[in-house]
Motif scaffolding. Structure first.
Motif, PDB file in Angstrom:
ATOM      1  N   SER A  40       1.725  68.082   8.915  1.00 36.93           N
ATOM      2  CA  SER A  40       1.311  67.829   7.537  1.00 36.93           C
ATOM      3  C   SER A  40       2.457  68.135   6.588  1.00 36.93           C
ATOM      4  CB  SER A  40       0.087  68.689   7.179  1.00 36.93           C
ATOM      5  OG  SER A  40      -0.211  68.584   5.808  1.00 36.93           O
ATOM      6  N   LEU A  41       2.468  67.434   5.447  1.00 39.79           N
ATOM      7  CA  LEU A  41       3.461  67.679   4.403  1.00 39.79           C
ATOM      8  C   LEU A  41       2.773  68.115   3.117  1.00 39.79           C
ATOM      9  CD1 LEU A  41       5.829  64.614   4.988  1.00 39.79           C
ATOM     10  CD2 LEU A  41       6.125  66.966   5.781  1.00 39.79           C
ATOM     11  N   ALA A  42       1.668  68.825   3.277  1.00 37.69           N
ATOM     12  CA  ALA A  42       0.915  69.276   2.108  1.00 37.69           C
ATOM     13  C   ALA A  42       1.712  70.257   1.256  1.00 37.69           C
ATOM     14  CB  ALA A  42      -0.404  69.920   2.546  1.00 37.69           C
ATOM     15  N   GLY A  43       2.688  70.956   1.846  1.00 34.77           N
ATOM     16  CA  GLY A  43       3.460  71.936   1.099  1.00 34.77           C
ATOM     17  C   GLY A  43       4.441  71.343   0.115  1.00 34.77           C
ATOM     18  N   LEU A  44       4.531  70.003   0.042  1.00 32.22           N
ATOM     19  CA  LEU A  44       5.490  69.368  -0.862  1.00 32.22           C
ATOM     20  C   LEU A  44       4.936  69.140  -2.262  1.00 32.22           C
ATOM     21  CD1 LEU A  44       7.015  66.643   1.491  1.00 32.22           C
ATOM     22  CD2 LEU A  44       7.974  68.877   0.910  1.00 32.22           C
ATOM     23  N   LYS A  45       3.749  69.592  -2.518  1.00 37.11           N
ATOM     24  CA  LYS A  45       3.132  69.334  -3.814  1.00 37.11           C
ATOM     25  C   LYS A  45       3.949  69.901  -4.964  1.00 37.11           C
ATOM     26  CE  LYS A  45      -1.606  69.060  -2.098  1.00 37.11           C
ATOM     27  NZ  LYS A  45      -2.984  69.630  -2.156  1.00 37.11           N
ATOM     28  N   ALA A  46       4.641  71.014  -4.726  1.00 39.97           N
ATOM     29  CA  ALA A  46       5.408  71.645  -5.797  1.00 39.97           C
ATOM     30  C   ALA A  46       6.777  71.008  -5.993  1.00 39.97           C
ATOM     31  CB  ALA A  46       5.567  73.140  -5.511  1.00 39.97           C
ATOM     32  N   PHE A  47       7.227  70.197  -5.015  1.00 43.95           N
ATOM     33  CA  PHE A  47       8.581  69.622  -5.081  1.00 43.95           C
ATOM     34  C   PHE A  47       8.523  68.191  -5.626  1.00 43.95           C
ATOM     35  CE2 PHE A  47       8.478  72.827  -1.755  1.00 43.95           C
ATOM     36  CZ  PHE A  47       9.588  73.601  -2.042  1.00 43.95           C
ATOM     37  N   THR A  48       8.067  68.052  -6.823  1.00 45.42           N
ATOM     38  CA  THR A  48       7.866  66.730  -7.412  1.00 45.42           C
ATOM     39  C   THR A  48       9.169  66.054  -7.817  1.00 45.42           C
ATOM     40  OG1 THR A  48       7.535  67.792  -9.568  1.00 45.42           O
ATOM     41  CG2 THR A  48       5.568  67.317  -8.243  1.00 45.42           C
ATOM     42  N   GLY A  49      10.282  66.797  -7.806  1.00 40.05           N
ATOM     43  CA  GLY A  49      11.563  66.219  -8.199  1.00 40.05           C
ATOM     44  C   GLY A  49      12.407  65.746  -7.034  1.00 40.05           C
ATOM     45  N   LEU A  50      11.820  65.678  -5.842  1.00 40.90           N
ATOM     46  CA  LEU A  50      12.580  65.270  -4.660  1.00 40.90           C
ATOM     47  C   LEU A  50      13.094  63.841  -4.790  1.00 40.90           C
ATOM     48  CD1 LEU A  50      10.625  66.674  -1.571  1.00 40.90           C
ATOM     49  CD2 LEU A  50      12.921  67.301  -2.327  1.00 40.90           C
TER      50      LEU A  50
END
Length: 226
Positions: A40-50
């Motif tokens: 899962s990549l659920a932890g990417l929610k905070a990295f919106t500037g990727l």
């Protein structure tokens, strides 16, 4: 003038950088999480500037859900467990509107001879047309740059280029246990002719002998040429 950074200082710099990323995750532009066991990549929610995301060699499947990443232009999902190409592309079209580079090599969703020996270059080209139809902003797909001819073909016929496999339910006769033929490849032949141990055949002698008297080709051969 040379500047030497010893190991304690280097570790301290890494720790400081990690703390900064935790405090300001939106400032992170590139992230690589390859060769892990991520499902899962659920932890990417905070990295919106990727802007770049590499998640090769993981266990990501068809339930993959990316947060909305409006600035992401590079995404590599090589060697995962993706099989449904249409569902994936529809999700990427919504979550990554600025995507320009996409690589799906090593997944069943990407039909090529590296994954399946029964696939050929035509299957892969149809896959490219279908992907470009769903994601028209792509400039680079897998290992090849998207050319103008591909874009035009994808726009005209890409919607009909999806490679479809027959469902298991289509290969099972009504009332037949699913486990008996789940290992058998698809065939249009009747069920009775699929089993090599239960085949039927007819052997007989034919009394008719062909002399060639009524052959159309004999009209052009003279007797002196025989």
């Amino acid at each position: 003038m040379k500047t030497t950074i010893n190991k304690p200082s280097l570790c301290a710099m890494r720790l400081l950088l990690t703390k900064q990323l935790i405090m300001q995750p939106r400032g992170l532009q590139a992230l690589s999480c390859h060769t892990n066991t991520r499902r899962s990549l659920a932890g990417l929610k905070a990295f919106t500037g990727l802007e770049e995301l590499v998640v090769d060699n993981n266990l990501l499947g068809n339930d993959l859900q990316l947060p909305r990443l409006p600035t992401l232009h590079t995404l590599t999902l090589n060697k995962n467990q993706l099989t449904d190409i249409e569902e994936l592309l529809e999700h990427l079209a919504k979550a990554t509107p600025s995507l320009q580079y996409l690589s799906l090599l090593g997944n069943e969703a990407c039909p090529n001879q590296l994954v399946s020996l029964d696939k050929d270059e035509d299957d892969y080209q149809r896959y490219r047309y279908f992907v470009l139809h769903k994601l028209p902003t792509l400039k680079f797909l897998d290992t090849r740059k998207v050319c103008k001819t591909e874009q035009q073909e994808a726009e005209a016929r890409g919607a009909f280029m999806k490679v479809v496999k027959p469902k298991l339910s289509d290969t099972v006769a009504p009332g037949e246990p699913r486990s008996e033929c789940s290992f058998m490849p698809y065939t249009p032949l009747p069920r009775g002719s699929r089993d090599g141990k239960n085949h039927k055949g007819v052997f007989a002698k034919c009394h008719y002998v062909y002399y060639g008297k009524h052959s159309e080709g004999n009209r052009f051969i003279r007797n002196d040429q025989l």
